[in-house]
Design a protein around this motif. Structure first.
Motif, PDB file in Angstrom:
ATOM      1  N   ALA A 275       0.842  -1.194   0.000  1.00 31.96           N
ATOM      2  CA  ALA A 275       0.000   0.000   0.000  1.00 31.96           C
ATOM      3  C   ALA A 275       0.878   1.244   0.000  1.00 31.96           C
ATOM      4  O   ALA A 275       1.685   1.447   0.897  1.00 31.96           O
ATOM      5  N   VAL A 276       0.744   2.070  -1.030  1.00 33.43           N
ATOM      6  CA  VAL A 276       1.526   3.300  -1.132  1.00 33.43           C
ATOM      7  C   VAL A 276       0.640   4.485  -0.773  1.00 33.43           C
ATOM      8  O   VAL A 276      -0.590   4.392  -0.763  1.00 33.43           O
ATOM      9  N   GLN A 277       1.268   5.601  -0.492  1.00 34.05           N
ATOM     10  CA  GLN A 277       0.562   6.835  -0.197  1.00 34.05           C
ATOM     11  C   GLN A 277       0.616   7.721  -1.442  1.00 34.05           C
ATOM     12  O   GLN A 277       1.653   8.331  -1.713  1.00 34.05           O
ATOM     13  N   PRO A 278      -0.475   7.775  -2.215  1.00 27.22           N
ATOM     14  CA  PRO A 278      -0.426   8.521  -3.483  1.00 27.22           C
ATOM     15  C   PRO A 278       0.020   9.967  -3.307  1.00 27.22           C
ATOM     16  O   PRO A 278       0.749  10.506  -4.139  1.00 27.22           O
ATOM     17  N   GLU A 279      -0.413  10.605  -2.210  1.00 31.64           N
ATOM     18  CA  GLU A 279      -0.055  12.008  -2.024  1.00 31.64           C
ATOM     19  C   GLU A 279       1.430  12.204  -1.735  1.00 31.64           C
ATOM     20  O   GLU A 279       1.961  13.309  -1.859  1.00 31.64           O
TER      21      GLU A 279
ATOM     22  N   LEU B 262       3.853  10.409  -3.323  1.00 32.00           N
ATOM     23  CA  LEU B 262       4.664   9.980  -4.464  1.00 32.00           C
ATOM     24  C   LEU B 262       5.253  11.157  -5.229  1.00 32.00           C
ATOM     25  O   LEU B 262       6.191  10.976  -6.013  1.00 32.00           O
ATOM     26  N   GLU B 263       4.704  12.336  -5.044  1.00 37.03           N
ATOM     27  CA  GLU B 263       5.219  13.565  -5.658  1.00 37.03           C
ATOM     28  C   GLU B 263       5.288  13.436  -7.177  1.00 37.03           C
ATOM     29  O   GLU B 263       6.316  13.682  -7.806  1.00 37.03           O
ATOM     30  N   ILE B 264       4.160  13.047  -7.773  1.00 37.45           N
ATOM     31  CA  ILE B 264       4.064  12.970  -9.226  1.00 37.45           C
ATOM     32  C   ILE B 264       3.796  14.361  -9.774  1.00 37.45           C
ATOM     33  O   ILE B 264       2.894  15.056  -9.312  1.00 37.45           O
ATOM     34  N   VAL B 265       4.580  14.762 -10.749  1.00 35.60           N
ATOM     35  CA  VAL B 265       4.420  16.080 -11.362  1.00 35.60           C
ATOM     36  C   VAL B 265       3.454  15.956 -12.526  1.00 35.60           C
ATOM     37  O   VAL B 265       3.704  15.206 -13.479  1.00 35.60           O
ATOM     38  N   ARG B 266       2.353  16.689 -12.454  1.00 34.10           N
ATOM     39  CA  ARG B 266       1.361  16.660 -13.528  1.00 34.10           C
ATOM     40  C   ARG B 266       1.791  17.605 -14.647  1.00 34.10           C
ATOM     41  O   ARG B 266       2.107  18.769 -14.394  1.00 34.10           O
ATOM     42  N   PRO B 267       1.815  17.136 -15.904  1.00 35.32           N
ATOM     43  CA  PRO B 267       2.194  18.047 -16.997  1.00 35.32           C
ATOM     44  C   PRO B 267       1.155  19.151 -17.181  1.00 35.32           C
ATOM     45  O   PRO B 267      -0.040  18.937 -16.979  1.00 35.32           O
ATOM     46  N   VAL B 268       1.622  20.328 -17.505  1.00 34.95           N
ATOM     47  CA  VAL B 268       0.744  21.475 -17.698  1.00 34.95           C
ATOM     48  C   VAL B 268       0.161  21.439 -19.104  1.00 34.95           C
ATOM     49  O   VAL B 268       0.891  21.324 -20.092  1.00 34.95           O
ATOM     50  N   ALA B 269      -1.165  21.499 -19.192  1.00 38.41           N
ATOM     51  CA  ALA B 269      -1.827  21.488 -20.503  1.00 38.41           C
ATOM     52  C   ALA B 269      -1.601  22.820 -21.209  1.00 38.41           C
ATOM     53  O   ALA B 269      -1.717  23.892 -20.610  1.00 38.41           O
ATOM     54  N   VAL B 270      -1.265  22.767 -22.474  1.00 38.66           N
ATOM     55  CA  VAL B 270      -1.015  23.986 -23.251  1.00 38.66           C
ATOM     56  C   VAL B 270      -1.975  24.030 -24.441  1.00 38.66           C
ATOM     57  O   VAL B 270      -2.597  23.042 -24.798  1.00 38.66           O
ATOM     58  N   CYS B 271      -2.051  25.193 -25.015  1.00 37.74           N
ATOM     59  CA  CYS B 271      -2.980  25.379 -26.136  1.00 37.74           C
ATOM     60  C   CYS B 271      -2.443  24.730 -27.393  1.00 37.74           C
ATOM     61  O   CYS B 271      -1.301  24.304 -27.457  1.00 37.74           O
TER      62      CYS B 271
END
Length: 601
Positions: A482-486, A488-497
Motif C-alpha cells: 500500500a503506497v501513499q499517493p499524495e 509519491l510527488e508525481i508532477v502533472r504536466p501542464v496542458a497547453v494550447c
C-alpha cells in the motif's frame, strides 16, 4: 633517528624569505603508551602564515580506508614502513609530518618503489591497495601465503630504503618468521604470551582473539563545543557503534536548534553559543549517554567476515543491504551472508547513520535518502570485496521507495527522480525487496539505542535471523504494498494550447501585392523584450482587430520555446518522438527529459 641534526649558528643566517624553520617535538598518545612520535608541525604559523599555506595537497593516491577489514580468515598483520638512520635506536619512534602533501608523498614513494623493481610484480597491487598512508593491513587464506607475502614485501621495501617494522599478526607462525626487531612487541614470548592489543585507524584489535573491541574514554562536556569534540572522537570507519552514536549526533543537532526554533508559547530562546553551558535537559541526556558507554567494554566484533571453518573456494557470499529512516535520522547497514555446505554465517560489514536534515523533509523523502545512503555504501563494498554486481539484495520497509524504484514513470519531482537514478545505477529494481520494520536492523540506526542494548547478538550487529535460513523463509514481497499517493510527488504536466499556425498575410498600402509573412525567427531576432515577443507572435494567429487574450499570448510563447528547443536539441527531440532514449552524450541525459502531448520538451 637521523632525521634531524643540530644547526650551526652560521646556518641560522639564511637569506630572508628563502628559509623556513619547522618546529618539531615528541608527541605521545594516551592510547599508544610507549610509542612516541616525532612530529614536524608544518601548521605552525609565523607572521600569520605557515608552510602548509604554500603547499598543495596533491592528487589522491591513498587507498579506501574502508578496506581495513579482511574477508580472509587465517591472519592479518599491521605494519609500518620506516627509513632506518644512523642513530636509529628507538624502533617504536617514528617521524610524523603535519604537512598537507604528506599522504600523497607517502603513497607516491611506495608506488615509485614498485615501478623501480618490476621483478616484484606479484606484490605490486598490494602496495597500491593495502597501504593507508603508512599503515599496511592485509589478510590471507593460509599461513603459508601470509609468510610468503610478508617476505616479498620486506624485500621490496628494503630495496627502496625502508624497513617494514612494528608488525603484528593474529598468526604466531608469521611472527616466528619475522626478526624480533621488526615486530611491534620485540620482547613478546611467542609461545607463552598472549598476542597483544593494537590500535590503528580508530579501531582496537585483539590479535589473540582476532576481534575488535571498544574502550571509549569520553571527557567531560558541558558546552556545545565540547560535545562536538567528544562526538567526533568516537571514530569508527566500520560503523559498529552507529546505532549508539546516532543518539549523540541527534543531541548535538538539538543543541544547535536552541534559539532557532520557536517554542509553543511563542517565545524564541536565546541562541546557544559554542562555549555556553548546555540547557539542563540536554546536559542530562549527554550525561546519560556517556554513562551508558561503559557497557561497550564487553562488546566484541569479529574481524573476519568469513568464519575460519569456511574454505574460500567452497563458500557462497552475498551482501544484504538494509536501510531505514525516521524524522530524526536515517541509516543503512550492510551484512555479508556466507554459506558453506548448508551452514550459514552472517557478519556486519559496515553501517552508516546520518541525522536528518535541519530543513524538515517528509518521511518518504527521508526513506529515499536512506536508500541512497545504502546504495553508495553497497557500491564501495562491491568494489572492495570484488564481488559481482548481482551478488546482493537490498531491503527497505518503505512501500513508497519500492514503488518509486520499480515505476517506469518519469514524471516525479526532481528530488525524487535524481536520487532514484543514482540508486538504480548501483542496484537494479529487481534486487530490492520489502522487509517488515521489526525485522529491519537499520531501524536501530534511524532511532538509536542505548549502549547497554548493543550486544554481540543484537540485530544491528548480528543481522536479522531470517537470513540464517533458506531463501524460501525470507520475506517474499518485492513490492506492491500500500503506497501513499499524495507522497509519491508525481508532477502533472501542464496542458497547453494548440500549436500556433502562422497564416498571416501582410498587404502593401496600395493593396496591389502581398509580401511574405514575417517568420517567428525574424520576430525573435527583432524583439527586445519578452512581452513584445509574445504579443508579436500571438498577433500572427489573431484575426484582424481581435484582442490578444491570455491563451493567445501563452500559445505564442510556447511557439517560441518549441522553436528554440528544436534549434538546440533537435536530435534529442527526434529520439523522444520515436519512443527512443536519448544518447548518453547528451547534456540532458541525467534530467530524464520527455515530450508532452503538445511536443514541448
Amino acid at each position: 633517528m637521523g632525521f634531524a641534526r643540530r644547526l650551526q649558528m652560521s646556518e641560522l643566517k639564511g637569506p630572508v624569505g628563502k628559509t623556513w624553520y619547522v618546529p618539531h617535538g615528541l608527541v605521545e598518545q594516551p592510547n599508544k603508551p610507549g610509542m612516541p612520535r616525532l612530529v614536524f608541525d608544518a601548521r605552525s604559523k609565523f607572521n600569520n602564515i605557515c608552510l602548509n599555506d604554500a603547499l598543495h595537497n596533491g592528487p589522491l593516491l591513498m587507498t579506501d580506508m574502508l578496506d581495513t577489514r579482511g574477508s580472509n580468515c587465517v591472519s592479518v598483520f599491521l605494519a609500518t614502513p620506516r627509513r632506518p638512520g644512523p642513530t636509529d635506536r628507538a624502533p617504536n619512534v617514528g617521524p610524523h609530518i603535519r604537512c598537507k602533501p604528506s599522504p600523497t608523498c607517502a603513497a607516491y614513494v611506495l608506488r615509485h618503489i614498485v615501478e623501480d623493481h618490476p621483478e616484484y610484480a606479484d606484490v605490486a597491487e598490494l602496495i597500491a591497495k593495502k597501504f593507508y598512508v603508512d599503515n599496511y593491513l592485509d589478510s590471507f587464506n593460509t599461513i603459508e601465503e601470509g609468510i610468503a607475502t610478508c617476505r616479498r614485501l620486506r624485500e621490496l621495501l628494503f630495496l627502496g630504503g625502508f624497513v617494514l617494522g612494528q608488525m603484528a599478526t593474529s598468526a604466531r607462525e608469521i611472527l616466528q618468521s619475522l626478526p624480533a626487531t621488526e615486530r611491534a612487541n620485540p620482547d613478546l614470548n611467542i609461545d607463552l604470551d598472549a598476542l597483544p592489543v593494537h590500535r590503528t585507524l580508530g579501531l582496537e584489535w585483539n590479535g589473540e582473539g582476532d576481534h575488535f573491541f571498544f574502550t571509549l574514554v569520553i571527557p567531560t562536556a558541558i558546552t556545545k563545543r565540547q560535545v562536538l569534540s567528544a562526538v567526533s572522537a568516537i571514530y569508527g570507519p566500520m560503523g559498529f557503534l552507529a546505532a549508539v552514536t546516532i543518539t549523540a549526533k541527534v543531541l548535538l543537532q538539538d543543541a544547535w536548534r536552541v534559539g532557532h526554533d520557536v517554542q509553543p508559547d511563542g517565545r524564541r530562546p536565546k541562541k546557544l553559543g559554542w562555549d555556553h553551558p548546555l540547557p539542563p535537559n540536554l546536559q542530562e541526556r549527554w550525561d546519560c549517554f556517556v554513562r551508558s558507554l561503559e557497557s561497550l567494554r564487553e562488546l566484541r566484533v569479529p574481524r573476519c567476515l568469513r568464519p575460519t571453518s569456511f574454505p574460500a573456494n567452497d563458500t557462497t557470499i552475498t551482501l544484504h543491504l538494509f536501510c531505514d529512516a525516521s524524522l530524526f535520522a536515517l541509516g543503512a547497514s550492510l551484512f555479508q551472508r556466507s554459506e558453506c555446505r548448508g551452514i550459514i554465517a552472517l557478519r556486519l560489514v559496515a553501517a552508516r547513520s546520518r541525522v536528518a536534515p535541519v530543513k524538515q523533509q517528509t518521511l518518504t523523502r527521508l526513506e529515499l535518502m536512506a536508500a541512497l545512503l545504502g546504495a553508495r555504501l553497497l557500491k564501495r563494498y562491491l568494489q572492495l570485496l570484488q564481488l559481482p554486481c548481482w551478488s546482493h539484495w537490498c531491503w527497505s520497509d518503505s512501500d513508497n521507495v519500492l514503488y518509486w524504484l520499480r515505476s517506469k514513470a518519469t514524471l516525479y519531482a526532481q528530488f525524487i527522480s535524481s536520487r532514484k537514478e543514482q540508486i538504480l545505477s548501483v542496484s537494479p529494481a529487481s534486487r530490492w525487496r520489502h522487509v517488515p520494520s521489526e525485522l529491519n536492523p537499520a531501524d536501530d540506526l534511524s532511532r538509536g539505542i542505548e549502549a547497554s542494548e548493543l550486544t554481540e547478538g543484537h540485530q544491528s550487529l548480528a543481522g536479522p535471523a531470517f537470513l540464517l535460513m533458506g531463501e524460501e523463509e525470507w520475506p517474499q514481497r518485492f513490492g506492491g504494498g500500500a503506497v501513499q499517493p499524495e507522497a509519491l510527488e508525481i508532477v502533472r504536466p501542464v496542458a497547453v494550447c494548440e500549436e500556433v499556425r502562422v497564416n498571416a498575410v501582410v498587404a502593401t498600402e496600395a493593396g496591389a501585392s502581398s509580401l511574405p509573412p514575417p517568420t517567428i525567427g525574424n520576430i525573435i531576432e527583432s524583439s527586445t523584450t519578452l512581452s513584445a515577443l509574445k504579443r508579436s507572435v500571438a498577433g500572427l494567429n489573431a484575426a484582424p482587430g481581435e484582442e490578444l487574450t491570455p491563451s493567445l499570448l501563452r500559445a505564442g510563447l510556447d511557439c517560441c520555446i518549441k522553436m528554440a528547443q528544436k534549434s538546440a536539441y533537435a536530435s534529442e527531440i527526434n529520439a523522444l518522438a520515436k519512443g527512443n532514449q536519448i544518447g548518453r552524450d547528451s547534456p540532458l541525459h541525467k534530467l530524464s527529459p520527455f515530450l508532452d502531448p503538445d511536443g514541448l520538451l
